[in-house]
Design a protein around this motif. Structure first.
Motif, PDB file in Angstrom:
ATOM      1  N   THR A   1      -4.782  17.046   6.015  1.00 31.62           N
ATOM      2  CA  THR A   1      -5.389  18.167   6.741  1.00 31.62           C
ATOM      3  C   THR A   1      -6.790  17.815   7.205  1.00 31.62           C
TER       4      THR A   1
ATOM      5  N   ILE B   1      -1.640  27.489   2.910  1.00 35.30           N
ATOM      6  CA  ILE B   1      -0.303  27.182   3.429  1.00 35.30           C
ATOM      7  C   ILE B   1       0.667  26.942   2.276  1.00 35.30           C
TER       8      ILE B   1
ATOM      9  N   SER C   1       6.376  21.542   4.277  1.00 30.46           N
ATOM     10  CA  SER C   1       5.203  22.211   4.836  1.00 30.46           C
ATOM     11  C   SER C   1       4.416  21.301   5.783  1.00 30.46           C
TER      12      SER C   1
ATOM     13  N   LEU D   1      -1.830  16.158   0.824  1.00 28.24           N
ATOM     14  CA  LEU D   1      -1.783  17.034   1.990  1.00 28.24           C
ATOM     15  C   LEU D   1      -3.190  17.431   2.431  1.00 28.24           C
ATOM     16  N   THR D   2      -4.090  17.586   1.459  1.00 29.68           N
ATOM     17  CA  THR D   2      -5.457  17.976   1.803  1.00 29.68           C
ATOM     18  C   THR D   2      -6.142  16.885   2.611  1.00 29.68           C
TER      19      THR D   2
ATOM     20  N   THR E   1       1.348  22.566   8.364  1.00 32.13           N
ATOM     21  CA  THR E   1       0.040  22.041   7.957  1.00 32.13           C
ATOM     22  C   THR E   1      -0.636  21.331   9.124  1.00 32.13           C
TER      23      THR E   1
ATOM     24  N   THR F   1      -5.068  24.071   3.241  1.00 35.23           N
ATOM     25  CA  THR F   1      -3.888  23.495   2.603  1.00 35.23           C
ATOM     26  C   THR F   1      -3.385  24.414   1.494  1.00 35.23           C
TER      27      THR F   1
END
Ligand SMILES: Nc1ncnc2c1ncn2[C@@H]1O[C@H](COP(=O)(O)OP(=O)(O)OP(=O)(O)O)[C@@H](O)[C@H]1O
Ligand SMILES: [Mg+2]
Lengths: 269, 252
Positions: A174, A119, A67, A170-171, A71, A116
């Motif tokens: 982002t 997604i 992802s 991932l956050t 992202t 996030t």
């Protein structure tokens, strides 16, 4: 029994009231079963960590790497939209140099975890629901149970661990891409210098906004894994059932993420 | 009695699937369950293994009423039972070897060399040695079924449930599976319940045959009694199977 091999057997009903009652009953029962599933998945964590851990590795790869592209794109444009929107309003008050502060705060606290999670729900969550559903309808889940292997510990726990590790990472990614997007817009459209923008952002880096964001990301990761796996494991009726389970998992994840996000923000501010 | 179902009723999806089913089997015996498609043969097996629970009636296995077991006890009970699923039910992301090794690794925690020995032995017995490193979607349906069988018997269960072990296999392989079921039964005095459409195989392996129709047992007896049955449903079932064999040149 959390995993049922039988379809819902409620008597067919006619009038509106009993239909509502039935829907409510199924809803409450599923919330209960879903909660139990998540608790059981947590209970499996010590054993999963002590084991070979190849499952966790595979799950990590699936939720992180797959992802990454989408992202990045979503984060960049979210930041740019935020920057432009906030910048134009701030400019009306002659405050456009504060745009960094606004973008960063919104990203850390709301948009970063939220985007996030959406997604991940639409990509990783949907994939989990489809996988589990396929295994359910092709009797693989039943086969695990017959071999005395707990399907929740075997399948859900590694995914839960991977999601709990990957979603916060991932956050943060982002957040920073979004802030970068905001900076691009601020610099090119609003004539705010990089340094002025950065001064505003830096002010926030030590605040608790970041921790609230982390907390949200963690809650979302548990919710997405729980909902997607539960929907997948509830699938009956062959390929059609897998499709239904996947669609439901995405819709329910979106709604839950949205509502939970609001509740958490209310809790802290 | 090793396995005993008494007056089992089950409703699924708004229809009565099992309608007072009663059947039993002694230790070390092989019971074949035959009957037309959709009469609840697979549902019956699901009840015996505890994946479904009856609306009414009792299911006694090895002296326990398994409808009353808690999760732990159920797991313990299941470790003594092996089941071959109709579809094979192999895990798609694991090789055939890993699939067969799975119960040994996850439940018995055997050392790898012990596992290799056991798995290689059973794969060899089922002519699957060449497919050990392949994934389930790379092998034929018949091979998947045999791999599922290997996985089910690798832990030497006391009771084996077979859901159509010979469907989708060629005649030579079908007879090999029959021989395997018989030899397992002899060697480990395993109790077996075999759901099958294949009367030829049922007559070959079973001590008792039960015919299911409309969720009930309509005929029960030794293969000889079964062949001599006066029940019209049974006679028709036998006739249909063997006349089709002549028309299609003995496909089964
Ligand atoms: N989980 C389930 N939910 C709803 N209905 C089911 C379920 N499992 C089975 N049924 C229904 O019960 C009936 C009997 O199914 P079952 O799979 O036991 O048939 P079978 O005798 O094994 O047939 P076949 O020889 O084709 O495998 C079918 O009509 C099926 O639709
Ligand atoms: Mg069947």
């Amino acid at each position: 029994m959390i995993i049922s091999y039988e379809p819902d057997s409620f008597p067919p009903t006619g009038d509106l009231v009993s239909r509502l009652g039935r829907t409510g009953g199924i809803f409450l029962r599923n919330v209960g079963r879903g909660t139990l599933l998540v608790l059981q998945a947590f209970a499996g964590i010590p054993r999963a960590l002590a084991g070979s851990r190849t499952d966790i590795g595979r799950a990590l790869g699936q939720c992180g790497i797959r992802s990454f592209g989408v992202t990045s794109t979503v984060a960049l444009f979210t930041g740019m939209i935020l920057g432009l929107q906030a910048g134009l309003i701030l400019r009306a008050y002659g405050q456009e140099m504060r745009v960094g502060y606004l973008v960063a705060q919104t990203m850390f606290r709301e948009m970063g975890p939220f985007m996030t999670a959406l997604i991940l729900a639409a990509s990783v969550g949907a994939a989990m629901a489809a996988q589990m559903g396929t295994m359910k309808v092709s009797q693989e889940i039943a086969a695990l149970e017959v071999m005395s292997i707990n399907p929740i510990h075997f399948l859900v726990t590694p995914r839960l661990i991977a999601m709990m590790l990957m979603t916060p990472v991932l956050t943060v990614y982002t957040d920073f891409i979004g802030i970068l997007g905001g900076a691009l817009v601020a610099n090119t459209q609003l004539d705010v210098s990089w340094t002025a923008y950065y001064e505003n952002v830096r002010f926030l880096l030590t605040s608790r906004e970041i921790w609230v964001g982390f907390f949200k990301a963690w809650v979302f990761s548990v919710l997405i894994t729980g909902i997607s796996c539960f929907q997948g494991l509830s699938a009956t009726d062959g390929a059609v059932g897998v499709g239904t389970a996947t669609r439901r998992s995405v819709v329910i994840c979106f709604l839950t993420v949205l509502i939970t996000g609001y509740i958490i923000t209310r809790m802290f501010y | 009695m090793m396995v005993e179902l008494v007056n089992v009723y089950k409703r699924l999806g708004g229809r009565n699937i099992l309608n007072g089913l009663s059947v039993s089997i002694d230790r070390g015996e092989t019971l074949a369950i035959v009957g037309p498609s959709g009469t609840g043969k697979s549902v019956t097996l699901n009840h015996i293994i505890g994946l479904m629970s009856p609306d009414r009636g009792s299911i006694n296995v090895m002296g326990m009423d398994i409808t009353k077991l808690g999760y732990r006890e159920l797991q313990k009970y299941r470790s003594k039972v092996g089941m071959l699923f109709q579809s094979g039910a192999l895990l798609g992301w694991m090789t055939v070897y890993d699939n067969v090794a799975l119960p040994l690794r996850e439940c018995y925690h055997l050392p790898e060399d012990k596992i290799r020995e056991k798995v290689d032995g059973i794969l060899n017995l089922l002519s699957l040695t060449d497919s050990a490193g392949k994934f389930p979607n790379q092998i034929s349906g018949g091979m998947q079924k045999r791999a599922g069988l290997a996985r089910a018997v690798v832990c030497n269960p006391e009771i084996m449930l077979y859901d159509e072990p010979t469907s989708g296999l060629d005649p030579v392989m079908s007879r090999k599976i029959d021989e395997l079921i018989i030899s397992l039964q002899k060697r480990f005095s395993m109790t077996s319940i075999v759901v099958t459409h294949d009367l030829c195989s049922a007559f070959g392996i079973a001590d008792k045959i039960a015919m299911l129709y409309g969720g009930k047992v309509v005929e029960y007896g030794t293969p000889e009694q079964f062949k001599a049955s006066r029940n019209e449903l049974v006679r028709e079932f036998i006739r249909a199977q063997f006349s089709i064999n002549i028309q299609t040149g003995g496909e089964r």
